[in-house]
Write a protein that holds these residues in place. Structure first.
Motif, PDB file in Angstrom:
ATOM      1  N   CYS A   1      31.733  87.543  58.082  1.00  0.00           N
ATOM      2  CA  CYS A   1      30.909  88.735  57.909  1.00  0.00           C
ATOM      3  C   CYS A   1      29.739  88.341  57.011  1.00  0.00           C
ATOM      4  N   GLY A   2      28.927  89.307  56.613  1.00  0.00           N
ATOM      5  CA  GLY A   2      27.830  88.995  55.701  1.00  0.00           C
ATOM      6  C   GLY A   2      26.499  89.508  56.194  1.00  0.00           C
ATOM      7  N   GLY A   3      25.423  88.908  55.647  1.00  0.00           N
ATOM      8  CA  GLY A   3      24.091  89.412  55.948  1.00  0.00           C
ATOM      9  C   GLY A   3      23.120  88.315  56.337  1.00  0.00           C
ATOM     10  N   ILE A   4      22.221  88.643  57.264  1.00  0.00           N
ATOM     11  CA  ILE A   4      21.106  87.777  57.662  1.00  0.00           C
ATOM     12  C   ILE A   4      19.836  88.604  57.530  1.00  0.00           C
ATOM     13  N   ALA A   5      18.827  88.030  56.889  1.00  0.00           N
ATOM     14  CA  ALA A   5      17.567  88.757  56.693  1.00  0.00           C
ATOM     15  C   ALA A   5      16.731  88.786  57.968  1.00  0.00           C
ATOM     16  N   ARG A   6      16.514  87.628  58.576  1.00  0.00           N
ATOM     17  CA  ARG A   6      15.672  87.533  59.767  1.00  0.00           C
ATOM     18  C   ARG A   6      16.195  86.450  60.714  1.00  0.00           C
ATOM     19  N   LEU A   7      15.980  86.706  61.989  1.00  0.00           N
ATOM     20  CA  LEU A   7      16.208  85.721  63.052  1.00  0.00           C
ATOM     21  C   LEU A   7      14.883  85.468  63.740  1.00  0.00           C
ATOM     22  N   ARG A   8      14.494  84.203  63.876  1.00  0.00           N
ATOM     23  CA  ARG A   8      13.315  83.813  64.654  1.00  0.00           C
ATOM     24  C   ARG A   8      13.761  82.814  65.712  1.00  0.00           C
ATOM     25  N   ALA A   9      13.279  83.013  66.937  1.00  0.00           N
ATOM     26  CA  ALA A   9      13.678  82.142  68.050  1.00  0.00           C
ATOM     27  C   ALA A   9      12.434  81.773  68.851  1.00  0.00           C
ATOM     28  N   TRP A  10      11.863  80.598  68.543  1.00  0.00           N
ATOM     29  CA  TRP A  10      10.637  80.170  69.210  1.00  0.00           C
ATOM     30  C   TRP A  10      10.969  79.419  70.494  1.00  0.00           C
ATOM     31  N   GLY A  11      10.190  79.710  71.520  1.00  0.00           N
ATOM     32  CA  GLY A  11      10.392  79.022  72.789  1.00  0.00           C
ATOM     33  C   GLY A  11       9.236  79.261  73.729  1.00  0.00           C
ATOM     34  N   GLN A  12       9.373  78.688  74.909  1.00  0.00           N
ATOM     35  CA  GLN A  12       8.351  78.841  75.942  1.00  0.00           C
ATOM     36  C   GLN A  12       8.781  79.942  76.902  1.00  0.00           C
ATOM     37  N   PRO A  13       8.007  81.014  77.011  1.00  0.00           N
ATOM     38  CA  PRO A  13       8.365  82.063  77.966  1.00  0.00           C
ATOM     39  C   PRO A  13       8.306  81.538  79.397  1.00  0.00           C
ATOM     40  N   ALA A  14       9.278  81.938  80.181  1.00  0.00           N
ATOM     41  CA  ALA A  14       9.345  81.491  81.573  1.00  0.00           C
ATOM     42  C   ALA A  14       8.537  82.460  82.428  1.00  0.00           C
ATOM     43  N   LEU A  15       7.230  82.278  82.406  1.00  0.00           N
ATOM     44  CA  LEU A  15       6.326  83.146  83.159  1.00  0.00           C
ATOM     45  C   LEU A  15       6.226  82.692  84.606  1.00  0.00           C
ATOM     46  N   ALA A  16       5.972  83.643  85.469  1.00  0.00           N
ATOM     47  CA  ALA A  16       5.663  83.275  86.851  1.00  0.00           C
ATOM     48  C   ALA A  16       4.369  82.474  86.861  1.00  0.00           C
TER      49      ALA A  16
ATOM     50  N   ASN B   1      18.275  96.135  63.724  1.00  0.00           N
ATOM     51  CA  ASN B   1      16.927  95.736  64.116  1.00  0.00           C
ATOM     52  C   ASN B   1      16.090  95.207  62.967  1.00  0.00           C
ATOM     53  N   ASN B   2      16.617  95.268  61.745  1.00  0.00           N
ATOM     54  CA  ASN B   2      15.940  94.560  60.657  1.00  0.00           C
ATOM     55  C   ASN B   2      15.893  93.066  60.928  1.00  0.00           C
ATOM     56  N   LEU B   3      16.854  92.569  61.690  1.00  0.00           N
ATOM     57  CA  LEU B   3      16.929  91.138  62.011  1.00  0.00           C
ATOM     58  C   LEU B   3      15.626  90.590  62.573  1.00  0.00           C
ATOM     59  N   ILE B   4      14.911  91.403  63.345  1.00  0.00           N
ATOM     60  CA  ILE B   4      13.779  90.868  64.111  1.00  0.00           C
ATOM     61  C   ILE B   4      12.463  91.548  63.746  1.00  0.00           C
ATOM     62  N   LYS B   5      12.438  92.242  62.611  1.00  0.00           N
ATOM     63  CA  LYS B   5      11.200  92.894  62.165  1.00  0.00           C
ATOM     64  C   LYS B   5      10.130  91.865  61.823  1.00  0.00           C
ATOM     65  N   PRO B   6       8.861  92.265  61.875  1.00  0.00           N
ATOM     66  CA  PRO B   6       7.789  91.353  61.464  1.00  0.00           C
ATOM     67  C   PRO B   6       7.856  91.069  59.964  1.00  0.00           C
ATOM     68  N   GLY B   7       7.358  89.914  59.587  1.00  0.00           N
ATOM     69  CA  GLY B   7       7.213  89.578  58.183  1.00  0.00           C
ATOM     70  C   GLY B   7       8.520  89.193  57.524  1.00  0.00           C
ATOM     71  N   PRO B   8       8.443  88.675  56.306  1.00  0.00           N
ATOM     72  CA  PRO B   8       9.646  88.308  55.570  1.00  0.00           C
ATOM     73  C   PRO B   8      10.376  89.550  55.079  1.00  0.00           C
ATOM     74  N   SER B   9      11.674  89.417  54.841  1.00  0.00           N
ATOM     75  CA  SER B   9      12.424  90.547  54.290  1.00  0.00           C
ATOM     76  C   SER B   9      12.056  90.733  52.831  1.00  0.00           C
ATOM     77  N   ARG B  10      12.096  91.976  52.370  1.00  0.00           N
ATOM     78  CA  ARG B  10      11.683  92.296  51.005  1.00  0.00           C
ATOM     79  C   ARG B  10      12.863  92.401  50.049  1.00  0.00           C
ATOM     80  N   SER B  11      14.051  92.626  50.589  1.00  0.00           N
ATOM     81  CA  SER B  11      15.244  92.765  49.756  1.00  0.00           C
ATOM     82  C   SER B  11      16.461  92.718  50.666  1.00  0.00           C
ATOM     83  N   MET B  12      17.659  92.792  50.061  1.00  0.00           N
ATOM     84  CA  MET B  12      18.875  92.844  50.870  1.00  0.00           C
ATOM     85  C   MET B  12      18.872  94.043  51.816  1.00  0.00           C
ATOM     86  N   ALA B  13      18.241  95.133  51.400  1.00  0.00           N
ATOM     87  CA  ALA B  13      18.224  96.338  52.222  1.00  0.00           C
ATOM     88  C   ALA B  13      17.384  96.162  53.473  1.00  0.00           C
ATOM     89  N   ASP B  14      16.579  95.103  53.511  1.00  0.00           N
ATOM     90  CA  ASP B  14      15.655  94.881  54.628  1.00  0.00           C
ATOM     91  C   ASP B  14      16.192  93.850  55.603  1.00  0.00           C
TER      92      ASP B  14
END
Length: 506
Positions: A324-339, A212-225
Motif C-alpha cells: 500500500c502507500g502513496g505515489i505523487a505522480r506517474l509519467r509515461a513517455w512514449g511514441q503515440p501509435a498514430l495512423a 487522478n492526482n497521479l497524472i495531474k500536470p506539474g509536480p505535487s505540492r504535498s502528500m495531499a496532492d
C-alpha cells in the motif's frame, strides 16, 4: 425522499481549474471579489465578519450592482473570459454560488471558442463565440449543474451573468482533446498525462488522495496532492488503472514519491495491456504484461528507461503498490501509435524528381531538397522535421545563400501563395511604412550580400521594419547565421503546409 443521483459528468476532470493551467483573462467588472477566485481548486469558504475596503469579503467573482439603465451600447450584464487549462469537449458545468445568498445572479450563460493562438488576448478581440449554454436560472448558495451537449473541442469560455452579482466557482467538466498531430511532432510524449487526455479509470483505494492526482500536470505540492491508499492490514496490494491518452509504445517511466517520506510503497509494479474495455478491477482477466517491477524509495523521483521491458503497443497501465502507500505522480513517455499521415505517404510515393521539386518549395537549396528526397520514407512528421534540420545545418554557405535567393523580398509579389500568406500582415501597412521597409531591405542587401530573410508569419510591417533596422549594422557573418536560422523556421512551417496539401489531394 432519496437524494437525486449526481450528474455523471462530475467524474470527469475539471478543464478550467487553476491547478491544471486554467486562467481567467479579462472581465467586465470584479469590484467586490476578483475573477481569479472563480477557478481556485478548493471549495469556496465563508469568513464571518471579514470585510475589505470595498465590502464583505467573498470567495468568488463578484461585480458591483448595476444601476444605470441599459442604453443599448455595451452589455447589459457582466462577463468573464477564461482560458481552459485542458482544451477539450465539455460535458457539463457547475455554476457554484456558495455563500452568495442575496447577491447571486438571476441567470448565467456560457459561450465558447476554439483558439490555439499563443497570444490569445489579441486573438480574442476578433473572436466569434458560440453559445453552449443559454441563459439559465441560478439558485443562491447552490451548486447549479448544467449538462452541455456541444460535441466540439473548446479552448476558451465566456461566462455571462445576468445582470450582475457573484459566483463562487465555475467547474467545467469534460474530456481532454489533445492535438495529436502537433504533439507527435515533438518526439516522445507523456501518454499518461491528464493534459493529453489520460484518465485514471479506477483504483482499489483512494482514502487519502484522489486517483487522478497521479497524472495531474506539474509536480505535487504535498502528500495531499498525490494518490495515497489507507494502511493495508490484510493480504494483497493496492492498484490503479490508467487509460493512456493515446495508444503507443512506452520508452520511459517516472514514478514520483515526493512528499511520501514514511508512507511510500515498498515495491511498485507497472503493467500494460491493449484493450478497448478494461476490467473494472485490478484482478480482471486481461493480458497484463509487466513493464517494470522495482523496489521504491521514499520522497524520490524514480526514472526508468533501460529497465523497462519492451511489450509493444499498450492502451492501459496498471500501477500496483505493494502492499500500500502513496505515489505523487506517474509519467509515461512514449511514441503515440498514430495512423500514418496520408501526406507523408504521398510524399514517399512521388518520383525522385517530383519529390525534390516539392521540397524545393519549402527550401530553395537544391542540395537540401535532394538529400531529403533521398531519405524517404519518413516514419512521421517529427522524423521529417528532424531530418530537415539535420540536412540544413550540415550544408555550407553556398547552399544557404542559394536558399535565401529563392525568397522574394518583403513586399514583392513573386513567391507564390505561401509567401503571400506569410507576408499578409505586412501587405496592408501604410504606404510610408512599406516604402521605408523597401529602402531598409535594399540597404541590408547591399551591406551583407544577401536579402533580408525573416519568418514573417503574423508580423506587422512596423515590426519587420524595426527588425531589419536592428539587424542592418551587425557583422555579416552574424547575419548569415541569423538568416540561416530564419530559413530553418520557414522550412518547418512550409513542410507542414506541403504535407497538408498532399493530404488534401490524396
Amino acid at each position: 425522499m432519496p437524494e437525486p443521483e449526481p450528474p455523471a459528468f462530475l467524474d470527469l476532470p475539471d478543464l478550467a481549474c487553476e491547478d491544471v493551467g486554467g486562467a481567467t483573462l479579462t472581465t467586465s467588472d470584479d469590484f467586490f471579489a476578483p475573477k481569479e477566485q472563480l477557478i481556485k481548486p478548493h471549495p469556496a469558504e465563508w469568513r464571518e465578519h471579514e470585510y475589505t475596503d470595498r465590502g464583505k469579503w467573498m470567495d468568488g467573482w463578484e461585480s458591483r450592482r448595476r444601476r444605470a439603465p441599459w442604453t443599448g451600447v455595451g452589455p447589459a450584464h457582466d462577463w468573464c473570459v477564461l482560458r481552459l487549462g485542458l482544451p477539450g469537449v465539455i460535458r457539463g458545468v457547475v455554476v457554484d454560488t456558495s455563500y452568495f445568498r442575496g447577491n447571486y445572479p438571476a441567470e448565467a450563460s456560457l459561450e465558447a471558442i476554439e483558439l490555439d493562438a499563443a497570444l490569445d488576448l489579441a486573438a480574442l478581440e476578433t473572436a466569434s463565440w458560440t453559445e453552449i449554454l443559454p441563459p439559465s436560472p441560478l439558485a443562491g448558495h447552490h451548486a447549479n449543474t448544467f449538462a452541455i451537449t456541444s460535441p466540439r473541442r473548446w479552448t476558451h469560455l465566456r461566462l455571462k451573468m445576468f445582470p450582475d452579482g457573484g459566483i463562487a466557482r465555475l467547474r467545467v467538466h469534460g474530456e481532454v482533446a489533445a492535438d495529436w498531430r502537433r504533439l507527435a511532432g515533438h518526439g516522445a510524449v507523456d501518454l499518461a498525462a491528464l493534459e493529453h487526455g489520460a484518465w485514471v479509470e479506477s483504483a482499489s483505494d483512494m482514502f487519502f488522495g484522489s486517483r487522478n492526482n497521479l497524472i495531474k500536470p506539474g509536480p505535487s505540492r504535498s502528500m495531499a496532492d498525490g494518490w495515497e491508499t489507507r494502511r493495508r492490514r490484510g493480504p494483497g496490494h493496492d492498484w490503479a488503472i490508467v487509460r493512456l491518452a493515446h495508444r503507443g509504445q512506452l520508452e520511459r517511466l517516472e514514478l514520483d514519491t515526493s512528499h511520501f517520506k514514511g508512507n511510500a510503497p515498498g515495491r511498485i509494479v507497472v503493467e500494460g495491456t491493449t484493450t478497448t474495455a478494461p476490467a473494472a478491477t485490478g484482478d480482471g482477466a486481461l493480458d497484463w504484461r509487466v513493464l517494470l517491477d522495482t523496489p521504491a524509495q521514499a520522497h524520490t523521483r524514480h526514472r526508468f528507461e533501460d529497465e523497462l521491458r519492451r511489450i509493444g503497443v499498450v492502451t492501459h497501465l496498471r500501477v500496483s503498490v505493494h502492499p500500500c502507500g502513496g505515489i505523487a505522480r506517474l509519467r509515461a513517455w512514449g511514441q503515440p501509435a498514430l495512423a500514418p499521415s496520408s501526406g507523408l505517404a504521398r510524399l514517399a510515393a512521388l518520383p525522385v524528381a517530383d519529390a525534390t521539386a516539392a521540397l524545393l518549395r519549402c527550401c530553395g537549396s537544391t542540395a537540401w531538397a535532394a538529400q531529403l528526397a533521398a531519405q524517404r520514407p519518413f516514419e512521421d512528421t517529427a522524423a521529417l522535421l528532424r531530418a530537415a534540420d539535420r540536412s540544413w545545418w550540415a550544408l555550407g554557405e553556398d547552399a544557404w545563400r542559394e536558399a535565401f535567393a529563392a525568397h522574394p523580398r518583403i513586399g514583392e509579389s513573386r513567391g507564390g501563395a505561401w509567401s503571400a500568406g506569410e507576408q499578409s500582415a505586412a501587405q496592408v501597412a501604410e504606404a510610408a511604412i512599406r516604402t521605408a521597409l523597401t529602402a531598409a531591405q535594399a540597404e541590408y542587401e547591399a551591406r551583407h550580400g544577401f536579402i533580408y530573410l525573416v519568418c514573417a508569419s503574423g508580423r506587422s510591417a512596423e515590426d519587420l521594419l524595426a527588425d531589419v533596422r536592428a539587424r542592418l549594422p551587425r557583422p555579416s557573418p552574424i547575419e548569415l547565421r541569423t538568416a540561416a536560422e530564419e530559413q530553418a523556421q520557414i522550412t518547418r512551417l512550409r513542410l507542414r503546409k506541403l504535407l497538408a496539401e498532399l493530404e488534401a489531394s490524396s
